[in-house]
Enzyme design. Structure first.
Site, PDB file in Angstrom:
ATOM      1  CE1 TYR A 140      -4.305   0.419  -0.362  1.00  0.00           C
ATOM      2  CE2 TYR A 140      -4.437  -1.340   1.258  1.00  0.00           C
ATOM      3  CZ  TYR A 140      -5.029  -0.551   0.285  1.00  0.00           C
ATOM      4  OH  TYR A 140      -6.347  -0.732  -0.024  1.00  0.00           O
TER       5      TYR A 140
ATOM      6  CE  LYS B 177      -8.140   2.141 -25.045  1.00  0.00           C
ATOM      7  NZ  LYS B 177      -8.192   2.958 -23.830  1.00  0.00           N
TER       8      LYS B 177
ATOM      9  CB  THR C 135      -5.326   3.701 -21.493  1.00  0.00           C
ATOM     10  OG1 THR C 135      -5.386   3.777 -22.912  1.00  0.00           O
ATOM     11  CG2 THR C 135      -6.663   4.066 -20.896  1.00  0.00           C
TER      12      THR C 135
ATOM     13  CG  ASP D 132      -8.473  10.270 -23.836  1.00  0.00           C
ATOM     14  OD1 ASP D 132      -7.522   9.488 -24.020  1.00  0.00           O
ATOM     15  OD2 ASP D 132      -9.536   9.921 -23.303  1.00  0.00           O
TER      16      ASP D 132
ATOM     17  NE  ARG E 293      -7.808  -3.422 -18.883  1.00  0.00           N
ATOM     18  CZ  ARG E 293      -8.084  -3.629 -20.176  1.00  0.00           C
ATOM     19  NH1 ARG E 293      -7.499  -4.602 -20.839  1.00  0.00           N
ATOM     20  NH2 ARG E 293      -8.929  -2.856 -20.816  1.00  0.00           N
TER      21      ARG E 293
ATOM     22  CD  GLU F 185      -3.769   4.392   0.981  1.00  0.00           C
ATOM     23  OE1 GLU F 185      -2.758   3.713   1.296  1.00  0.00           O
ATOM     24  OE2 GLU F 185      -4.939   4.112   1.276  1.00  0.00           O
TER      25      GLU F 185
HETATM   26  N1  DSN Z   1     -12.958   0.713 -24.030  1.00  0.00           N
HETATM   27  C1  DSN Z   1     -12.063   1.639 -24.658  1.00  0.00           C
HETATM   28  C2  DSN Z   1     -12.067   1.481 -26.139  1.00  0.00           C
HETATM   29  O1  DSN Z   1     -12.374   0.395 -26.581  1.00  0.00           O
HETATM   30  O2  DSN Z   1     -11.787   2.411 -26.856  1.00  0.00           O
HETATM   31  C3  DSN Z   1     -12.328   2.999 -24.240  1.00  0.00           C
HETATM   32  O3  DSN Z   1     -12.609   3.057 -22.880  1.00  0.00           O
END
Ligand code: DSN
Length: 439
Positions: free
Chosen positions: A46, A222, A219, A193, A228, A48
């Site tokens: 942990y 991707k 994120t 984003d 993730r 924080e």
């Molecule tokens: N689920 C993501 C996507 O497929 O683009 C976005 O949150």
């Protein structure tokens, strides 16, 4: 203890991934090395707070990991500040609202059916419930799909505190400069984003927003090919305009929205950032786009209509409205799924149906490229898709009564489950997929 039930499920998922071809543009295969850090001893900790300012003891090593991830991200993206703690993309974006706006403030983002994300102010998202959201759309008659005059008009009318640029279903390159001119005219904070395209940006095949925006969120799982997770960055422009922005963002993430960061995830992010800084990753990013263009070309050859007419990034949006009617995405997704080609039904600009029964499908090449597939393999996938579309082309989604729609979908399921053409393609996809081992 050996949990045989769970082990069986992992085996099944591995087989599914191995024997199918993943075309969901937001999915990818993290390397074995990245995945290995997720199950290290950092799972147990942990932390924080932030490095040097933790609420619990025993964080001297976790501090080093978080600083390592921060330094790697700052270098890779060319920004002076980053927060690497967001659990994923949606909490990261919500933290930006918390840092920049007060509940009830006006914000702007790309509409969901126009390719934007839920967290860019859609009315079912907290971002559209707690903030007054004005969504801009896309205009298929414009060369890059954006009508900048209309977006400016909306901004002048509503004076948003925050404007988002970025999307989840946009096949073309973003012109961040144009958005920055609009944000400047109304004094808004501009946040990009880049969740879908961050790997393309660091790989040099999509322009970076860093010069033009105040905040960047992404994120990490991707095109960046990490675990993730997510990051929030403040650019030099953002820091110059709002010197307290890093502090506001840190406070918004913790204690504003989250508790302890997932240190194992932070370690894996650090590993992914190191991988993303290599020459091999640049080659990979280039190949994602080459593959996407090749697949887009083949889909057009197969008679499909593409939003934006092509793909300039990793993603393709097929609009089925004129071929199979409004709401047809579900047919194509289901039939392709059965053939081992995984993608998702998706809304299209000017959507005539609904987000649950949208009129298009969205697909992309990051995951297939990670397995080593090239342009000729994309042609093959495009051909499979064309053949499947030909098999199901006479189906139409009934409008009106739910029972009628469900009955038809049941009939459709039975049709595709027994169709010989789809079975044949399933076998060919399996053989092809097995030639490309999972990373
Ligand atoms: N689920 C993501 C996507 O497929 O683009 C976005 O949150």
């Amino acid at each position: 203890m050996i949990d045989t039930t769970l082990q069986q499920l992992v085996k099944e998922e591995k087989k599914r991934q191995k024997e199918g071809i993943e075309l969901i543009p937001s999915e990818n295969f993290a390397s074995k090395s990245v995945r290995s850090y997720l199950s290290t001893e950092f799972v147990n900790k942990y932390s924080e707070g932030y490095p040097g300012k933790r609420y619990y003891g025993g964080n001297e090593v976790a501090d080093k990991v978080e600083i390592l991830a921060q330094e790697r991200a700052k270098k890779l993206f060319g920004v002076p500040f980053v927060n690497v703690q967001p659990y994923s993309g949606s909490p990261a974006n919500l933290a930006v609202y918390l840092a920049v706006c007060k509940p009830g403030d006006s914000i702007m983002g790309q509409g969901l059916t126009a390719g934007g994300h839920l967290t860019h102010g859609h009315n079912v998202s907290a971002t559209g419930i707690f903030y007054v959201s004005h969504q801009y759309g896309v205009d298929p008659t414009k060369s890059d799909l954006f009508d900048y005059e209309a977006i400016l008009k909306l901004a002048l009318e509503h004076k948003p505190k925050l404007i988002w640029v970025g999307a989840t279903a946009h096949p073309l390159i973003f012109n961040y400069k144009k958005f920055s001119e609009i944000a400047k005219k109304v004094g808004a904070v501009l946040a990009a984003d880049i969740s879908h395209i961050s790997g393309l940006i660091v790989g040099g095949v999509h322009p970076s927003p860093v010069e033009h925006v105040h905040i960047v969120t992404t994120t990490t799982h991707k095109t960046l090919r990490g675990p993730r997770g997510a990051m929030i960055m403040v650019t030099k422009k953002g820091l110059d305009a709002y010197p307290d922005l890093p502090d506001r963002i840190n406070k918004a993430v913790f204690p504003g929205l989250q508790g302890g960061p997932h240190d194992n995830q932070t370690a894996a992010i650090a590993a992914a950032l190191e991988e993303a800084s290599t020459k091999q990753f640049t080659t990979y990013a280039k190949q994602i786009v080459k593959n996407s263009v090749a697949l887009a070309d083949e889909l057009k050859k197969q008679g499909m209509t593409l939003v934006g007419g092509t793909s300039q990034n990793h993603l393709i949006l097929v609009d089925l409205t004129n071929t199979m009617g409004a709401g047809a995405g579900i047919f194509f997704q289901r039939a392709l799924d059965l053939a081992g080609l995984t993608l998702n039904k998706n809304t299209v600009p000017g959507e005539k149906s609904s987000p649950f029964y949208p009129s298009g499908v969205r697909l992309g090449t990051p995951a297939a490229t990670s397995r080593g597939m090239k342009e000729k393999d994309m042609k093959k996938i495009g051909k499979f898709m064309g053949d499947i579309l030909a098999i199901i082309k006479d189906y139409r989604l009934p409008t009106g009564e739910k029972e009628v729609r469900l009955k038809l979908l049941k009939e459709f399921n039975a049709f595709i489950a027994t169709n010989k053409g789809i079975k044949k393609i399933r076998n060919e996809v399996r053989v092809m997929a097995k030639r490309f081992p999972l990373p």
